[in-house]
Motif scaffolding. Structure first.
Motif, PDB file in Angstrom:
ATOM      1  N   UNK A 204       0.680  -1.042   0.367  1.00 52.81           N
ATOM      2  CA  UNK A 204      -0.380   0.162   0.266  1.00 52.81           C
ATOM      3  C   UNK A 204       0.720   1.322   0.254  1.00 52.81           C
ATOM      4  N   UNK A 205       0.414   2.407  -0.306  1.00 56.53           N
ATOM      5  CA  UNK A 205       0.842   3.418  -0.342  1.00 56.53           C
ATOM      6  C   UNK A 205       1.301   4.386   1.004  1.00 56.53           C
ATOM      7  N   UNK A 206       2.361   4.704   1.136  1.00 59.33           N
ATOM      8  CA  UNK A 206       2.223   5.247   2.457  1.00 59.33           C
ATOM      9  C   UNK A 206       1.056   6.585   2.775  1.00 59.33           C
ATOM     10  N   UNK A 207       0.792   6.588   4.063  1.00 61.93           N
ATOM     11  CA  UNK A 207      -0.470   7.738   4.013  1.00 61.93           C
ATOM     12  C   UNK A 207       0.446   9.455   3.392  1.00 61.93           C
ATOM     13  N   UNK A 208       1.586   9.512   3.955  1.00 62.44           N
ATOM     14  CA  UNK A 208       2.410  10.998   3.267  1.00 62.44           C
ATOM     15  C   UNK A 208       2.225  10.978   2.093  1.00 62.44           C
ATOM     16  N   UNK A 209       1.880   9.956   0.757  1.00 63.29           N
ATOM     17  CA  UNK A 209       2.406  10.178  -0.274  1.00 63.29           C
ATOM     18  C   UNK A 209       0.930  10.803  -0.905  1.00 63.29           C
ATOM     19  N   UNK A 210       1.106  11.626  -2.087  1.00 56.41           N
ATOM     20  CA  UNK A 210       0.595  12.748  -2.644  1.00 56.41           C
ATOM     21  C   UNK A 210       0.695  11.992  -4.277  1.00 56.41           C
ATOM     22  N   UNK A 211      -1.003  11.769  -4.818  1.00 54.57           N
ATOM     23  CA  UNK A 211      -0.555  10.755  -5.633  1.00 54.57           C
ATOM     24  C   UNK A 211      -1.580  11.482  -6.545  1.00 54.57           C
TER      25      UNK A 211
ATOM     26  N   UNK B 252      -1.085   4.887 -14.823  1.00 57.40           N
ATOM     27  CA  UNK B 252      -2.719   3.970 -14.030  1.00 57.40           C
ATOM     28  C   UNK B 252      -1.974   5.306 -12.712  1.00 57.40           C
ATOM     29  N   UNK B 253      -0.457   5.152 -12.516  1.00 59.45           N
ATOM     30  CA  UNK B 253      -0.355   6.833 -11.084  1.00 59.45           C
ATOM     31  C   UNK B 253       0.673   7.803 -11.775  1.00 59.45           C
ATOM     32  N   UNK B 254       0.879   8.444 -11.389  1.00 60.33           N
ATOM     33  CA  UNK B 254       1.935   9.460 -10.826  1.00 60.33           C
ATOM     34  C   UNK B 254       2.470   9.878  -9.350  1.00 60.33           C
ATOM     35  N   UNK B 255       3.327   9.228  -8.507  1.00 58.23           N
ATOM     36  CA  UNK B 255       3.495   9.753  -6.829  1.00 58.23           C
ATOM     37  C   UNK B 255       4.981   9.931  -6.806  1.00 58.23           C
ATOM     38  N   UNK B 256       4.750  10.570  -5.412  1.00 61.02           N
ATOM     39  CA  UNK B 256       4.982  11.660  -4.865  1.00 61.02           C
ATOM     40  C   UNK B 256       5.445  10.915  -3.970  1.00 61.02           C
ATOM     41  N   UNK B 257       5.878   9.576  -2.864  1.00 59.04           N
ATOM     42  CA  UNK B 257       5.812   9.455  -1.635  1.00 59.04           C
ATOM     43  C   UNK B 257       7.053   9.461  -0.940  1.00 59.04           C
ATOM     44  N   UNK B 258       7.332  10.611  -0.528  1.00 57.72           N
ATOM     45  CA  UNK B 258       8.236  11.246   1.135  1.00 57.72           C
ATOM     46  C   UNK B 258       8.876  10.498   2.556  1.00 57.72           C
ATOM     47  N   UNK B 259       7.878   8.952   2.259  1.00 57.70           N
ATOM     48  CA  UNK B 259       8.547   8.236   3.019  1.00 57.70           C
ATOM     49  C   UNK B 259       8.222   6.685   2.895  1.00 57.70           C
ATOM     50  N   UNK B 260       8.687   6.162   2.108  1.00 58.28           N
ATOM     51  CA  UNK B 260       8.745   4.860   1.697  1.00 58.28           C
ATOM     52  C   UNK B 260       8.796   3.673   3.288  1.00 58.28           C
ATOM     53  N   UNK B 261       8.178   2.351   2.813  1.00 51.66           N
ATOM     54  CA  UNK B 261       9.168   1.264   4.133  1.00 51.66           C
ATOM     55  C   UNK B 261       8.759   0.157   3.771  1.00 51.66           C
ATOM     56  N   UNK B 262       9.806  -0.159   4.425  1.00 54.67           N
ATOM     57  CA  UNK B 262      10.565  -1.242   4.017  1.00 54.67           C
ATOM     58  C   UNK B 262       9.307  -2.214   4.206  1.00 54.67           C
ATOM     59  N   UNK B 263      10.122  -3.857   3.008  1.00 53.42           N
ATOM     60  CA  UNK B 263       9.028  -4.346   2.426  1.00 53.42           C
ATOM     61  C   UNK B 263       9.652  -5.363   3.398  1.00 53.42           C
ATOM     62  N   UNK B 264       8.377  -6.573   3.586  1.00 54.24           N
ATOM     63  CA  UNK B 264       9.286  -7.625   5.037  1.00 54.24           C
ATOM     64  C   UNK B 264       9.158  -9.277   3.858  1.00 54.24           C
ATOM     65  N   UNK B 265       8.982  -9.302   2.482  1.00 54.21           N
ATOM     66  CA  UNK B 265       9.714  -9.767   2.057  1.00 54.21           C
ATOM     67  C   UNK B 265       9.265  -9.338   0.638  1.00 54.21           C
TER      68      UNK B 265
ATOM     69  N   UNK C 254      16.401  15.267 -11.161  1.00 53.30           N
ATOM     70  CA  UNK C 254      15.304  14.866  -9.380  1.00 53.30           C
ATOM     71  C   UNK C 254      14.564  16.146 -10.055  1.00 53.30           C
ATOM     72  N   UNK C 255      14.915  17.649 -10.109  1.00 50.55           N
ATOM     73  CA  UNK C 255      14.746  18.478 -10.700  1.00 50.55           C
ATOM     74  C   UNK C 255      13.115  19.325 -11.623  1.00 50.55           C
ATOM     75  N   UNK C 256      13.603  17.993 -12.285  1.00 49.30           N
ATOM     76  CA  UNK C 256      12.535  18.272 -13.694  1.00 49.30           C
ATOM     77  C   UNK C 256      11.270  17.230 -13.199  1.00 49.30           C
ATOM     78  N   UNK C 257      11.784  15.708 -12.494  1.00 55.23           N
ATOM     79  CA  UNK C 257      10.500  15.136 -11.967  1.00 55.23           C
ATOM     80  C   UNK C 257       9.283  15.454 -11.189  1.00 55.23           C
ATOM     81  N   UNK C 258      10.465  16.111 -10.787  1.00 48.83           N
ATOM     82  CA  UNK C 258       9.521  17.479  -9.340  1.00 48.83           C
ATOM     83  C   UNK C 258       8.512  17.911 -10.072  1.00 48.83           C
TER      84      UNK C 258
END
Length: 288
Positions: free
Chosen positions: A3-10, A24-37, A122-126
């Motif tokens: 799932x998306x982090x609740x801080x994501x802008x989608x 489908x999506x264009x997303x800025x995700x400022x706080x991704x989290x580790x996968x457990x598997x 980076x700046x261009x993508x942002x």
């Protein structure tokens, strides 16, 4: 897919199709989290790390990624994120039957899924992400950004920080022309549509680096191949013309004469005579 982090802008595109990409999506995700598997996805993803460091694991290996690095996820191919330290990412997700064919042009595969050192993007993508959130042409903005980014990636993964991006564009253009010059519809307009750069920009940049125009370069490639066919085959002149991309035999003969100084028929006859003289000299030396 996790799932998306609740801080994501989608930005959600509802699967809009543009040029073979079902966005489908264009997303800025400022706080991704580790996968457990290991996890899989049903779409293609292109990620750009905008800040921090992290690790990507696939069945092909481990990749350490930081600001300016891209990585690609593939449908049904396992991946895993770990040790994310201040990692922030922007990414696009999409579907499409033509994606693998497009990727193959740039040697992007599950086993070769990273590109390093593109901090200048980076700046261009942002910027383009922010622009897409308020534009009615959001899908076109996203696809244009994706194709422009792909044009930076050469098959040997040259780092953008060590390469002039305009030179990279010219390299991509010449490689494409070299492989497709026999396409009778190949033109500046088609290249502009294919690589999503303005025709005037492509024309000016190509001429500056190659010291010849695109039309002249295409014509040169066609005539070079035509000479090979005239020397090595018995194809009719009109068939040679069509096979190398000229629309008709008359125009081919006119271009050929202007460039080579002979008609195609005269060139073929001259080449046969030259081969005959060479064989006569050889045979006299060794067989008489």
């Amino acid at each position: 897919m996790r799932g998306y982090n609740n801080q994501s802008v989608c930005q959600y595109f509802s699967g809009e199709s543009t040029g073979g990409f079902g966005l489908v999506h264009f997303v800025y995700e400022p706080e991704p989290f580790d996968c457990t598997d290991f996890e899989t996805t049903d779409r293609y993803f292109v990620y750009l790390v905008t800040e921090g460091n992290g690790e990507l694991y696939t069945k092909s290996g481990k990749y350490t990624l930081s600001k300016g690095d891209f990585f690609f996820l593939f449908p049904e191919k396992p991946y895993l994120f770990k040790k994310l330290d201040g990692w922030k990412v922007v990414y696009l997700s999409f579907r499409g039957a033509s994606v693998e064919k497009i990727y193959s042009s740039f040697n992007i595969t599950y086993e070769n899924c990273t590109r390093y050192g593109y901090t200048s993007l980076v700046r261009e993508w942002q910027k383009e992400f922010n622009r897409s959130r308020t534009s009615r042409s959001a899908a076109l903005i996203a696809e244009g950004l994706l194709l422009k980014t792909l044009s930076y990636f050469e098959t040997d993964s040259v780092r953008e920080t060590k390469a002039d991006p305009r030179q990279v564009l010219v390299n991509v253009l010449t490689e494409y022309i070299d492989e497709n010059f026999a396409d009778a519809e190949l033109s500046l307009r088609k290249l502009s549509a294919r690589f999503h750069f303005h025709a005037n920009y492509i024309s000016y940049t190509f001429k500056e680096y190659m010291h010849t125009g695109i039309a002249a370069y295409v014509r040169q490639k066609r005539l070079h191949r035509a000479c090979e066919l005239l020397r090595t085959s018995d194809m009719l002149i009109k068939d040679v013309a069509i096979s190398v991309g000229f629309p008709d035999a008359l125009y081919f003969e006119r271009c050929f004469h202007k460039q080579i100084g002979l008609t195609p028929s005269a060139y073929r006859e001259n080449e046969r005579k030259e081969r005959g003289h060479a064989w006569d000299s050889f045979s006299k030396k060794f067989y008489m």
